[in-house]
Scaffold this motif. Sequence first.
Motif, short mmCIF file in Angstrom:
data_model
loop_
_atom_site.label_atom_id
_atom_site.label_comp_id
_atom_site.label_asym_id
_atom_site.label_seq_id
_atom_site.Cartn_x
_atom_site.Cartn_y
_atom_site.Cartn_z
N ASP A 196 0.96 -1.19 0.05
CA ASP A 196 0.12 0.02 0.03
C ASP A 196 0.83 1.22 -0.14
O ASP A 196 0.46 2.33 -0.47
CB ASP A 196 -0.93 -0.29 1.31
N GLU A 197 1.98 1.19 0.63
CA GLU A 197 2.91 2.34 0.67
C GLU A 197 3.64 2.53 -0.73
O GLU A 197 4.07 3.75 -1.21
CB GLU A 197 3.84 2.11 1.69
N ARG A 198 3.54 1.58 -1.59
CA ARG A 198 4.16 1.78 -3.08
C ARG A 198 3.12 1.77 -4.06
O ARG A 198 3.58 2.25 -5.17
CB ARG A 198 4.86 0.58 -3.12
N TYR A 199 2.02 1.43 -3.97
CA TYR A 199 0.83 1.60 -5.02
C TYR A 199 0.05 2.83 -4.64
O TYR A 199 -0.25 3.24 -3.50
CB TYR A 199 0.17 0.23 -4.94
N ALA A 200 -0.36 3.39 -5.62
CA ALA A 200 -1.26 4.46 -5.91
C ALA A 200 -2.71 4.15 -5.07
O ALA A 200 -3.32 4.79 -4.03
CB ALA A 200 -1.60 5.26 -7.20
N ASP A 201 -3.23 2.97 -5.55
CA ASP A 201 -4.61 2.54 -4.84
C ASP A 201 -4.38 1.38 -3.88
O ASP A 201 -3.39 0.51 -4.03
CB ASP A 201 -5.37 2.11 -6.02
N PRO A 202 -5.22 1.47 -2.71
CA PRO A 202 -4.99 0.31 -1.95
C PRO A 202 -5.16 -1.15 -2.63
O PRO A 202 -5.82 -1.12 -3.50
CB PRO A 202 -6.33 0.41 -0.78
N ILE A 203 -4.60 -2.09 -1.86
CA ILE A 203 -4.61 -3.39 -2.38
C ILE A 203 -5.85 -4.19 -1.73
O ILE A 203 -6.22 -4.12 -0.55
CB ILE A 203 -3.18 -4.18 -1.78
N ASN A 204 -6.47 -4.77 -2.88
CA ASN A 204 -7.71 -5.54 -2.33
C ASN A 204 -7.12 -6.76 -1.55
O ASN A 204 -6.21 -7.43 -2.13
CB ASN A 204 -8.41 -5.84 -3.72
N HIS A 205 -8.05 -7.03 -0.58
CA HIS A 205 -7.43 -8.26 0.19
C HIS A 205 -7.71 -9.73 -0.84
O HIS A 205 -6.65 -10.39 -0.72
CB HIS A 205 -8.52 -8.50 1.45
#
Length: 105
Positions: A35-44
């Motif tokens: 999440d710190e590296r991607y623009a959008d939150p990671i889906n579980h």
Amino acid sequence: MTTYYELTGFQRDLLEAIAGVDDEPYGLALKDYLDERYADPINHSRLYQNLDRLAELDLIARDELDARTNVYTLTDAGRHLLQRHADTLASLCDQPRHVVGGGRQ
């Protein structure tokens, strides 16, 4: 044997996250790392489906941390795959770069 380029970009990032998480590399710690590296939150769902796929490919091992939490570690094959890619990148950075007009950078 699976090659680095046969994996999706997200799967490659997961291998890096497992290697890079300082604490126990469990699902939510990996999600926080990404999440710190991607623009959008990671889906579980995306996270765990890809962790399952990497486990099927024998690139990671999944072990029980407690009754509700799994911890993920690189297998020898996963570590080797990541190390080979790191070596490739390091060697590319050591090569001289040519610019337009024949000059060197």
